[in-house]
Design a protein around this motif. Sequence first.
Motif, PDB file in Angstrom:
ATOM      1  N   ALA A  88      44.250  40.349  44.941  1.00  0.00           N
ATOM      2  CA  ALA A  88      43.091  40.794  45.708  1.00  0.00           C
ATOM      3  C   ALA A  88      43.304  42.190  46.273  1.00  0.00           C
ATOM      4  O   ALA A  88      42.370  43.001  46.333  1.00  0.00           O
ATOM      5  CB  ALA A  88      42.788  39.802  46.832  1.00  0.00           C
ATOM      6  N   ASP A  89      44.524  42.488  46.703  1.00  0.00           N
ATOM      7  CA  ASP A  89      44.817  43.810  47.248  1.00  0.00           C
ATOM      8  C   ASP A  89      44.645  44.879  46.164  1.00  0.00           C
ATOM      9  O   ASP A  89      44.047  45.941  46.403  1.00  0.00           O
ATOM     10  CB  ASP A  89      46.231  43.832  47.814  1.00  0.00           C
ATOM     11  N   ALA A  90      45.164  44.595  44.968  1.00  0.00           N
ATOM     12  CA  ALA A  90      45.011  45.544  43.866  1.00  0.00           C
ATOM     13  C   ALA A  90      43.543  45.673  43.461  1.00  0.00           C
ATOM     14  O   ALA A  90      43.049  46.783  43.222  1.00  0.00           O
ATOM     15  CB  ALA A  90      45.850  45.089  42.672  1.00  0.00           C
ATOM     16  N   ALA A  91      42.836  44.544  43.412  1.00  0.00           N
ATOM     17  CA  ALA A  91      41.425  44.572  43.018  1.00  0.00           C
ATOM     18  C   ALA A  91      40.573  45.311  44.048  1.00  0.00           C
ATOM     19  O   ALA A  91      39.592  45.984  43.690  1.00  0.00           O
ATOM     20  CB  ALA A  91      40.908  43.148  42.825  1.00  0.00           C
ATOM     21  N   ARG A  92      40.916  45.198  45.326  1.00  0.00           N
ATOM     22  CA  ARG A  92      40.177  45.920  46.369  1.00  0.00           C
ATOM     23  C   ARG A  92      40.332  47.428  46.181  1.00  0.00           C
ATOM     24  O   ARG A  92      39.347  48.176  46.267  1.00  0.00           O
ATOM     25  CB  ARG A  92      40.667  45.492  47.750  1.00  0.00           C
ATOM     26  N   ARG A  93      41.559  47.873  45.922  1.00  0.00           N
ATOM     27  CA  ARG A  93      41.788  49.309  45.729  1.00  0.00           C
ATOM     28  C   ARG A  93      41.012  49.818  44.512  1.00  0.00           C
ATOM     29  O   ARG A  93      40.358  50.865  44.561  1.00  0.00           O
ATOM     30  CB  ARG A  93      43.285  49.593  45.560  1.00  0.00           C
ATOM     31  N   VAL A  94      41.079  49.066  43.421  1.00  0.00           N
ATOM     32  CA  VAL A  94      40.351  49.458  42.219  1.00  0.00           C
ATOM     33  C   VAL A  94      38.845  49.373  42.463  1.00  0.00           C
ATOM     34  O   VAL A  94      38.077  50.224  42.007  1.00  0.00           O
ATOM     35  CB  VAL A  94      40.765  48.559  41.037  1.00  0.00           C
ATOM     36  N   GLY A  95      38.428  48.359  43.217  1.00  0.00           N
ATOM     37  CA  GLY A  95      37.012  48.196  43.518  1.00  0.00           C
ATOM     38  C   GLY A  95      36.440  49.380  44.265  1.00  0.00           C
ATOM     39  O   GLY A  95      35.301  49.805  44.001  1.00  0.00           O
ATOM     40  N   HIS A  96      37.186  49.929  45.198  1.00  0.00           N
ATOM     41  CA  HIS A  96      36.716  51.113  45.933  1.00  0.00           C
ATOM     42  C   HIS A  96      36.546  52.305  44.993  1.00  0.00           C
ATOM     43  O   HIS A  96      35.610  53.104  45.145  1.00  0.00           O
ATOM     44  CB  HIS A  96      37.680  51.447  47.063  1.00  0.00           C
ATOM     45  N   LYS A  97      37.441  52.412  44.008  1.00  0.00           N
ATOM     46  CA  LYS A  97      37.311  53.497  43.039  1.00  0.00           C
ATOM     47  C   LYS A  97      36.050  53.314  42.198  1.00  0.00           C
ATOM     48  O   LYS A  97      35.342  54.269  41.898  1.00  0.00           O
ATOM     49  CB  LYS A  97      38.548  53.543  42.140  1.00  0.00           C
TER      50      LYS A  97
END
Length: 242
Positions: free
Chosen positions: A20-29
């Motif tokens: 989820a942490d990785a997906a959140r960072r990618v999601g913001h991009k």
Amino acid sequence: MLPDTGYQILAFDPDVAAWADAARRVGHKVLSKGGERRHGATWYVGVDALPNAPDGSVDGVPLRGAWRSYVDPPKIWHQAQLSVVFPGYPQKDPQESEAAHRYRKIRDAAHVDGLLPEGPQRRRYLREPHGFIAGLPLNAVAASPLVVWPGSHLIMRDAFRAAFAGHSPDVWHQLDITDVYQSARRVVFDTCERVEVVATPGQVILLDRHLVHGVAPWADGAPGDMRMIAYFRPQVMPSQWL
């Protein structure tokens, strides 16, 4: 196997939290690049927007966790929906009818996934038979939560079985099930409790594919600048859907 309610919120799992942490960072991009927003720009639709790999991993972080034992994981994971809700949701789009906007506000836009509205009359057809629905929260914002009607999957499933009885699964996608769907949904509203579901990163929300669910309006003054959830809905053969 889900409980009779048709949904379950699984406990915190460090493997899920890392994803989820990785997906959140990618999601913001992904959000920074624009994309379709509806309802007065208060909802980022995000269908197939999360660029996860075929094995479900994001930015090298694997899609793991005990939650996978509750479902039948696909061999290839589709790119997840990145559903993002913003303060003020839902505003009215110019092309949206007053009735549709009112339903979104009062009934949380309650629906069963995969039954897509088509044409000017918004008739419903089975276009995307899903095996399950898995929601992975990407931030801790509790505003505008997922809403479910526990037990509604049993009512809807019985209605769908009756609607498709005597027809080959090969032609199910051709059958207009709007009236059956809407009638069964009214029974759900009359007999099932409305429940708001709040979960945080590291948890997984599992839904039966026939469960009626929606999104609550963003309450006035609720904290947070956005609510992010990644949804996986692997498709199955129509014959498996029932």
